[in-house]
Design an enzyme around this catalytic site. Structure first.
Site, short mmCIF file in Angstrom:
data_model
loop_
_atom_site.label_atom_id
_atom_site.label_comp_id
_atom_site.label_asym_id
_atom_site.label_seq_id
_atom_site.Cartn_x
_atom_site.Cartn_y
_atom_site.Cartn_z
N CYS A 48 0.84 -1.21 0.00
CA CYS A 48 0.00 0.00 0.00
C CYS A 48 0.87 1.25 0.00
O CYS A 48 1.41 1.64 1.05
CB CYS A 48 -0.93 -0.02 1.22
SG CYS A 48 -1.96 1.46 1.33
N CYS A 54 -0.38 4.10 2.24
CA CYS A 54 -0.14 3.88 3.68
C CYS A 54 1.34 4.10 4.02
O CYS A 54 1.66 4.67 5.06
CB CYS A 54 -0.48 2.45 4.09
SG CYS A 54 -2.00 1.82 3.41
N ASP A 55 2.23 3.61 3.19
CA ASP A 55 3.63 3.50 3.60
C ASP A 55 4.62 4.35 2.81
O ASP A 55 5.80 4.42 3.17
CB ASP A 55 4.07 2.02 3.53
CG ASP A 55 3.23 1.16 4.47
OD1 ASP A 55 2.86 1.65 5.56
OD2 ASP A 55 2.94 0.00 4.13
#
Ligand code: NDP
Length: 322
Positions: free
Chosen positions: A140, A143-144
């Site tokens: 992701c 997200c990261d």
């Protein structure tokens, strides 16, 4: 369906324990629907596989994924949600109340069912990929990606998700290597155009990731293979993003609920209603596009409100008739 005599009736059954399921439980419990939630085999869902979560509002210092899901669970339990470990093995939505079999032995009848079984990221299947998952390997970018600011990263995949994530990463990272296994993209022309016009993305066609390289703790590189020439080389990268698709967890609903070509549940736009009355879907199981914890939680709230309003309307109908 099984023939077990162990049958329990509930007003609201929630299947799945990610942000969507637990949020639905919080709202349903506060509306006095006495929800019963079955967690599935991976209690807490996809976020239990991640490390830091920095983009969920309300956690100014970030939080570890498993810890956040514990908070979700505790909050749902605080209002009386009945959270149970178990997986739903089959359903029968042919009549109301709906029938759901848990762990192949227990039958539950439910006035409303909220499906929040999520989707599972596809992985390449390399042992090194799993070893460094959460320590440089991610499925992701949104997200990261932030953890790799001004660093070099690689991404594998050639669909719309990979194209979108590559351009997202390109805004944060110094350099993005994009590994495409064939000599062309699967993504739409517009997305490919965007990728090819982003100067710090280098597309490497006909290439496959062979091994994630690391120092035991973090990712330091990627061994790639040119599947046309057989040539192998190492890329120096700190992050490796896998964007080769997701599989929605909808196998048990086949034949009952309308799905798109890739198996995501279809809902009536602007609601969480499926094609079956009293059955609602929330979170990634019905969303291949946003796939964020916060959007999943939002749709879990919607599903509980939809379920509550559906039950209230039914009750009103019964009163009007009698
Ligand atoms: P897709 O299934 O469309 O694409 C998966 C990609 O991963 C393909 O390019 C495939 O390669 C590649 N791939 C699969 N397995 C491997 C492997 N083992 N090694 C290397 N590469 C691999 O998934 P997406 O998540 O990209 O998209 C899912 C759906 O969501 C699609 O319908 C898409 O259009 C849609 N979507 C739309 C968006 C938008 O409109 N902005 C954004 C994101 C998704 P190959 O091509 O060779 O098969």
């Amino acid at each position: 369906m099984n023939t077990s005599q162990e049958i329990e009736h509930v007003q609201c059954l929630i299947i799945g324990s990610g942000p969507a399921g637990y949020t639905a439980a919080i709202y349903a419990a506060r509306a006095d629907l006495k929800p019963v939630l079955y967690t599935g085999m991976e209690a807490g869902g996809q976020l239990t596989q991640t490390t830091d979560v920095d983009n969920f509002p309300g956690y100014p210092n970030g939080i570890m994924g498993p810890e956040m899901m514990e908070d979700f669970r505790k909050q749902a339990e605080r209002f009386g949600s009945d959270i149970r470990f178990g997986y739903v093995s089959s359903v029968d939505f042919s009549a109301t109340p709906h029938k759901v079999v848990v762990d192949e032995i227990k039958t539950i009848t439910a006035d409303t069912v909220i499906i929040s079984t999520g989707a599972t990221a596809k992985w390449l299947g390399l042992p090194s990929e799993q070893h460094y998952n959460g320590f440089g390997v991610s499925a992701c970018a949104v997200c990261d990606g932030f953890f790799f600011k001004n660093q070099d990263v690689a991404i594998v995949g050639a669909g719309d998700t990979a194209a979108e994530e590559a351009t997202y990463l390109a805004k944060l990272c110094k350099k993005v290597y994009m590994l495409v296994r064939r000599d062309e993209f699967r993504a739409s022309k517009a997305m490919v155009h965007r990728v090819l016009n982003t100067p710090n993305i280098e597309v490497i066609y006909n290439s496959e990731a062979k091994e994630v390289l690391g120092n035991g703790k973090n990712v330091t590189g990627l061994k790639i293979l040119n599947n046309k020439t057989g040539e192998e080389k190492d890329l120096e990268v700190e992050g490796f993003f896998v964007a080769i698709g997701h599989k929605p967890n909808t196998d048990i609903f086949k034949g009952w609920l309308e799905m798109d070509d890739t198996g995501y549940l279809k809902t009536i736009p602007g609601t969480t209603k499926t094609n079956i009355e009293g059955v609602f879907a929330a979170g990634d199981v019905q969303d291949h596009y946003y796939r964020q914890a916060v959007t999943a939680a939002g749709s879990g709230c919607m599903a509980a409100l939809d379920a509550e309003r559906y039950l209230a309307a039914k009750e009103h109908e019964v009163k009007a008739v009698s």
